[in-house]
Design a protein around this motif. Structure first.
Motif, PDB file in Angstrom:
ATOM      1  N   THR A 237       0.831  -1.201   0.000  1.00 24.77           N
ATOM      2  CA  THR A 237       0.000   0.000   0.000  1.00 24.77           C
ATOM      3  C   THR A 237       0.867   1.252   0.000  1.00 24.77           C
ATOM      4  OG1 THR A 237      -1.782  -1.152   1.143  1.00 24.77           O
ATOM      5  CG2 THR A 237      -1.794   1.247   1.245  1.00 24.77           C
ATOM      6  N   ALA A 238       1.873   1.306   0.876  1.00 27.80           N
ATOM      7  CA  ALA A 238       2.752   2.477   0.944  1.00 27.80           C
ATOM      8  C   ALA A 238       3.496   2.663  -0.367  1.00 27.80           C
ATOM      9  CB  ALA A 238       3.729   2.320   2.101  1.00 27.80           C
ATOM     10  N   ALA A 239       3.957   1.581  -0.983  1.00 28.78           N
ATOM     11  CA  ALA A 239       4.680   1.681  -2.250  1.00 28.78           C
ATOM     12  C   ALA A 239       3.759   2.211  -3.351  1.00 28.78           C
ATOM     13  CB  ALA A 239       5.242   0.316  -2.640  1.00 28.78           C
ATOM     14  N   THR A 240       2.505   1.809  -3.322  1.00 31.18           N
ATOM     15  CA  THR A 240       1.551   2.280  -4.324  1.00 31.18           C
ATOM     16  C   THR A 240       1.243   3.760  -4.127  1.00 31.18           C
ATOM     17  OG1 THR A 240       0.577   0.064  -4.465  1.00 31.18           O
ATOM     18  CG2 THR A 240      -0.735   1.888  -5.332  1.00 31.18           C
ATOM     19  N   VAL A 241       1.098   4.187  -2.886  1.00 26.46           N
ATOM     20  CA  VAL A 241       0.854   5.612  -2.620  1.00 26.46           C
ATOM     21  C   VAL A 241       2.032   6.448  -3.109  1.00 26.46           C
ATOM     22  CG1 VAL A 241       0.563   7.341  -0.805  1.00 26.46           C
ATOM     23  CG2 VAL A 241      -0.751   5.215  -0.714  1.00 26.46           C
ATOM     24  N   ALA A 242       3.258   5.974  -2.886  1.00 30.68           N
ATOM     25  CA  ALA A 242       4.439   6.700  -3.373  1.00 30.68           C
ATOM     26  C   ALA A 242       4.407   6.808  -4.902  1.00 30.68           C
ATOM     27  CB  ALA A 242       5.711   5.996  -2.908  1.00 30.68           C
ATOM     28  N   LEU A 243       3.980   5.728  -5.570  1.00 34.25           N
ATOM     29  CA  LEU A 243       3.874   5.768  -7.026  1.00 34.25           C
ATOM     30  C   LEU A 243       2.789   6.755  -7.462  1.00 34.25           C
ATOM     31  CD1 LEU A 243       4.597   4.750  -9.826  1.00 34.25           C
ATOM     32  CD2 LEU A 243       3.079   2.785  -9.442  1.00 34.25           C
ATOM     33  N   LEU A 244       1.682   6.805  -6.741  1.00 39.70           N
ATOM     34  CA  LEU A 244       0.619   7.755  -7.077  1.00 39.70           C
ATOM     35  C   LEU A 244       1.113   9.193  -6.958  1.00 39.70           C
ATOM     36  CD1 LEU A 244      -2.483   6.098  -5.349  1.00 39.70           C
ATOM     37  CD2 LEU A 244      -1.947   6.164  -7.796  1.00 39.70           C
ATOM     38  N   ARG A 245       1.977   9.454  -5.987  1.00 45.44           N
ATOM     39  CA  ARG A 245       2.536  10.804  -5.860  1.00 45.44           C
ATOM     40  C   ARG A 245       3.359  11.145  -7.111  1.00 45.44           C
ATOM     41  NH1 ARG A 245       4.277   9.157  -0.422  1.00 45.44           N
ATOM     42  NH2 ARG A 245       2.652   9.722   1.076  1.00 45.44           N
ATOM     43  N   ARG A 246       4.138  10.187  -7.605  1.00 44.40           N
ATOM     44  CA  ARG A 246       4.915  10.413  -8.832  1.00 44.40           C
ATOM     45  C   ARG A 246       3.989  10.693 -10.011  1.00 44.40           C
ATOM     46  NH1 ARG A 246       8.240   5.820 -10.775  1.00 44.40           N
ATOM     47  NH2 ARG A 246       8.795   7.373 -12.358  1.00 44.40           N
ATOM     48  N   VAL A 247       2.913   9.948 -10.098  1.00 41.95           N
ATOM     49  CA  VAL A 247       1.946  10.138 -11.185  1.00 41.95           C
ATOM     50  C   VAL A 247       1.382  11.556 -11.134  1.00 41.95           C
ATOM     51  CG1 VAL A 247      -0.326   9.411 -12.040  1.00 41.95           C
ATOM     52  CG2 VAL A 247       1.366   7.684 -11.376  1.00 41.95           C
ATOM     53  N   GLN A 248       1.012  12.004  -9.952  1.00 37.52           N
ATOM     54  CA  GLN A 248       0.470  13.353  -9.810  1.00 37.52           C
ATOM     55  C   GLN A 248       1.507  14.421 -10.156  1.00 37.52           C
ATOM     56  OE1 GLN A 248      -1.021  12.902  -5.697  1.00 37.52           O
ATOM     57  NE2 GLN A 248      -3.059  13.348  -6.502  1.00 37.52           N
ATOM     58  N   GLU A 249       2.733  14.234  -9.701  1.00 37.88           N
ATOM     59  CA  GLU A 249       3.788  15.212  -9.985  1.00 37.88           C
ATOM     60  C   GLU A 249       4.062  15.328 -11.483  1.00 37.88           C
ATOM     61  OE1 GLU A 249       6.985  13.727  -7.660  1.00 37.88           O
ATOM     62  OE2 GLU A 249       6.117  14.382  -5.736  1.00 37.88           O
ATOM     63  N   ALA A 250       3.809  14.254 -12.218  1.00 44.14           N
ATOM     64  CA  ALA A 250       4.011  14.265 -13.665  1.00 44.14           C
ATOM     65  C   ALA A 250       2.808  14.847 -14.409  1.00 44.14           C
ATOM     66  CB  ALA A 250       4.300  12.848 -14.167  1.00 44.14           C
ATOM     67  N   GLY A 251       1.785  15.280 -13.681  1.00 40.81           N
ATOM     68  CA  GLY A 251       0.594  15.846 -14.310  1.00 40.81           C
ATOM     69  C   GLY A 251      -0.288  14.802 -14.966  1.00 40.81           C
ATOM     70  N   LEU A 252      -0.235  13.569 -14.456  1.00 44.67           N
ATOM     71  CA  LEU A 252      -0.982  12.460 -15.029  1.00 44.67           C
ATOM     72  C   LEU A 252      -1.984  11.925 -14.014  1.00 44.67           C
ATOM     73  CD1 LEU A 252       2.132  10.669 -16.562  1.00 44.67           C
ATOM     74  CD2 LEU A 252       0.445  12.012 -17.837  1.00 44.67           C
ATOM     75  N   THR A 253      -2.809  11.013 -14.455  1.00 45.49           N
ATOM     76  CA  THR A 253      -3.696  10.298 -13.556  1.00 45.49           C
ATOM     77  C   THR A 253      -3.757   8.843 -13.988  1.00 45.49           C
ATOM     78  OG1 THR A 253      -5.837  10.401 -12.404  1.00 45.49           O
ATOM     79  CG2 THR A 253      -5.859  10.726 -14.803  1.00 45.49           C
ATOM     80  N   VAL A 254      -4.586   8.061 -13.314  1.00 47.64           N
ATOM     81  CA  VAL A 254      -4.633   6.613 -13.553  1.00 47.64           C
ATOM     82  C   VAL A 254      -5.940   6.261 -14.281  1.00 47.64           C
ATOM     83  CG1 VAL A 254      -4.575   4.327 -12.496  1.00 47.64           C
ATOM     84  CG2 VAL A 254      -3.303   6.226 -11.461  1.00 47.64           C
ATOM     85  N   ALA A 255      -5.818   5.463 -15.328  1.00 42.85           N
ATOM     86  CA  ALA A 255      -6.984   4.990 -16.064  1.00 42.85           C
ATOM     87  C   ALA A 255      -6.978   3.468 -16.080  1.00 42.85           C
ATOM     88  CB  ALA A 255      -6.993   5.545 -17.485  1.00 42.85           C
ATOM     89  N   ARG A 256      -8.099   2.911 -16.525  1.00 42.45           N
ATOM     90  CA  ARG A 256      -8.248   1.446 -16.570  1.00 42.45           C
ATOM     91  C   ARG A 256      -7.643   0.912 -17.868  1.00 42.45           C
ATOM     92  NH1 ARG A 256     -11.039  -1.626 -13.463  1.00 42.45           N
ATOM     93  NH2 ARG A 256     -12.144   0.179 -12.610  1.00 42.45           N
ATOM     94  N   LEU A 257      -6.691   0.007 -17.739  1.00 42.27           N
ATOM     95  CA  LEU A 257      -5.982  -0.528 -18.903  1.00 42.27           C
ATOM     96  C   LEU A 257      -6.954  -1.187 -19.889  1.00 42.27           C
ATOM     97  CD1 LEU A 257      -3.284  -1.119 -20.299  1.00 42.27           C
ATOM     98  CD2 LEU A 257      -3.093  -3.170 -18.871  1.00 42.27           C
ATOM     99  N   GLU A 258      -7.950  -1.891 -19.377  1.00 40.09           N
ATOM    100  CA  GLU A 258      -8.869  -2.630 -20.231  1.00 40.09           C
ATOM    101  C   GLU A 258      -9.730  -1.709 -21.097  1.00 40.09           C
ATOM    102  OE1 GLU A 258      -7.281  -4.931 -17.140  1.00 40.09           O
ATOM    103  OE2 GLU A 258      -8.397  -3.076 -16.999  1.00 40.09           O
ATOM    104  N   ASP A 259      -9.817  -0.432 -20.726  1.00 33.58           N
ATOM    105  CA  ASP A 259     -10.552   0.520 -21.564  1.00 33.58           C
ATOM    106  C   ASP A 259      -9.748   0.925 -22.791  1.00 33.58           C
ATOM    107  OD1 ASP A 259     -12.690   0.551 -19.814  1.00 33.58           O
ATOM    108  OD2 ASP A 259     -12.015   2.345 -18.743  1.00 33.58           O
ATOM    109  N   TYR A 260      -8.427   0.655 -22.783  1.00 31.94           N
ATOM    110  CA  TYR A 260      -7.552   1.109 -23.864  1.00 31.94           C
ATOM    111  C   TYR A 260      -6.966  -0.051 -24.682  1.00 31.94           C
ATOM    112  CZ  TYR A 260      -7.654   5.860 -21.946  1.00 31.94           C
ATOM    113  OH  TYR A 260      -8.056   7.101 -21.514  1.00 31.94           O
ATOM    114  N   LEU A 261      -7.010  -1.259 -24.152  1.00 30.14           N
ATOM    115  CA  LEU A 261      -6.455  -2.415 -24.889  1.00 30.14           C
ATOM    116  C   LEU A 261      -7.546  -3.451 -25.151  1.00 30.14           C
ATOM    117  CD1 LEU A 261      -2.987  -3.177 -23.249  1.00 30.14           C
ATOM    118  CD2 LEU A 261      -3.453  -2.140 -25.487  1.00 30.14           C
TER     119      LEU A 261
END
Length: 261
Positions: A237-261
């Motif tokens: 959980t902590a590792a995922t939250v750290a990754l989410l912070r990186r995503v936000q800092e990059a000006g991005l967000t998270v989407a569902r992979l199955e919606d794109y593939l």
């Protein structure tokens, strides 16, 4: 006569109170008659303060609507599925993926549920098998379950028949467990050969999914599992939250992979 008048007044008052209560329940803007306004709000996104509970400085930006058509990706050959490590899209999104099923951190389920986090979990039967109930809860929280073979072998070391058995066998296992036949497949260790792609296609797989590691985050990146610090997986959980912070800092967000593939 007087008693009847009093009774009538009481009944009128009760009807008036009932009408007022009905009005109080219907003031939610945009709610349809009979609709649970609270549930309507909850389905639109995470609770406004959920990000604080998980240590984020701001809420995740909402993902855009799924594309009307999935982005075009090149097939590995005639009649074969594509092999992808990123999605060609202009949407400012990345995709979170998790492998194997060894980490069964119960707080991770809460994280996915609270943040309405679209994650994709590639499961190996021999690893996840004893804890499939955990992944049932994760799926109920919104995660997608996909194929990562029965026993996590090095696939290029197997003949076609062995690779097909590994991939198709896990298709059947997940169908039995969850009632779904996955569309996506990730080869163990990210290693594959021509027989892997052919076997995946023969097992009904729509795309062979790799991931991108290192470097700055870019739109369309398929991200691998963040590495938990503890061997028991409790820090996933902590590792995922750290990754989410990186995503936000990059000006991005998270989407569902199955919606794109």
């Amino acid at each position: 006569m007087r008693q009847r008048a009093v009774t009538g007044a009481l009944l009128a008052g009760a009807l008036c109170l009932s009408a007022l209560a009905g009005c109080a329940r219907s003031v939610e803007p945009g709610a349809r008659p009979g609709e649970d306004a609270g549930r309507k709000v909850r389905t639109q996104g995470p609770p406004v303060d959920a990000y604080r509970r998980w240590g984020l400085r701001a809420p995740l930006a909402p993902a855009p609507r799924p594309p009307a058509r999935r982005p075009a990706v090149r097939a590995a050959g005639p009649g074969l599925p594509p092999v992808v490590d990123r999605v060609p899209t202009r949407d400012k999104v990345v995709f979170l993926t998790f492998d194997d099923g060894a980490e069964k951190d119960p707080r991770f389920v809460d994280l996915v549920r609270d943040l309405r986090l679209p994650v994709t979990v590639f499961l190996t039967d021999s690893v996840a098998g004893p804890g499939y109930a955990h992944f049932g809860r994760l799926r109920a929280a919104g995660a997608s379950v996909q194929n990562h073979t029965l026993d996590h072998p090095y696939l290029p070391g197997l003949p076609y028949a062995g690779q097909r058995a590994e991939i198709c066998g896990q298709q059947e296992k997940l169908k039995q467990r969850f009632g779904i036949r996955p569309r996506l497949f990730r080869p163990p260790y990210g290693k594959y050969d021509d027989d892997t792609v052919r076997a995946a296609g023969d097992c009904g797989i729509a795309a062979v999914v790799l991931s991108r590691e290192g470097g700055p985050l870019r739109a369309g990146d398929i991200l691998p599992s963040p590495s938990p610090e503890g061997r028991d997986g409790t820090s996933l959980t902590a590792a995922t939250v750290a990754l989410l912070r990186r995503v936000q800092e990059a000006g991005l967000t998270v989407a569902r992979l199955e919606d794109y593939l």
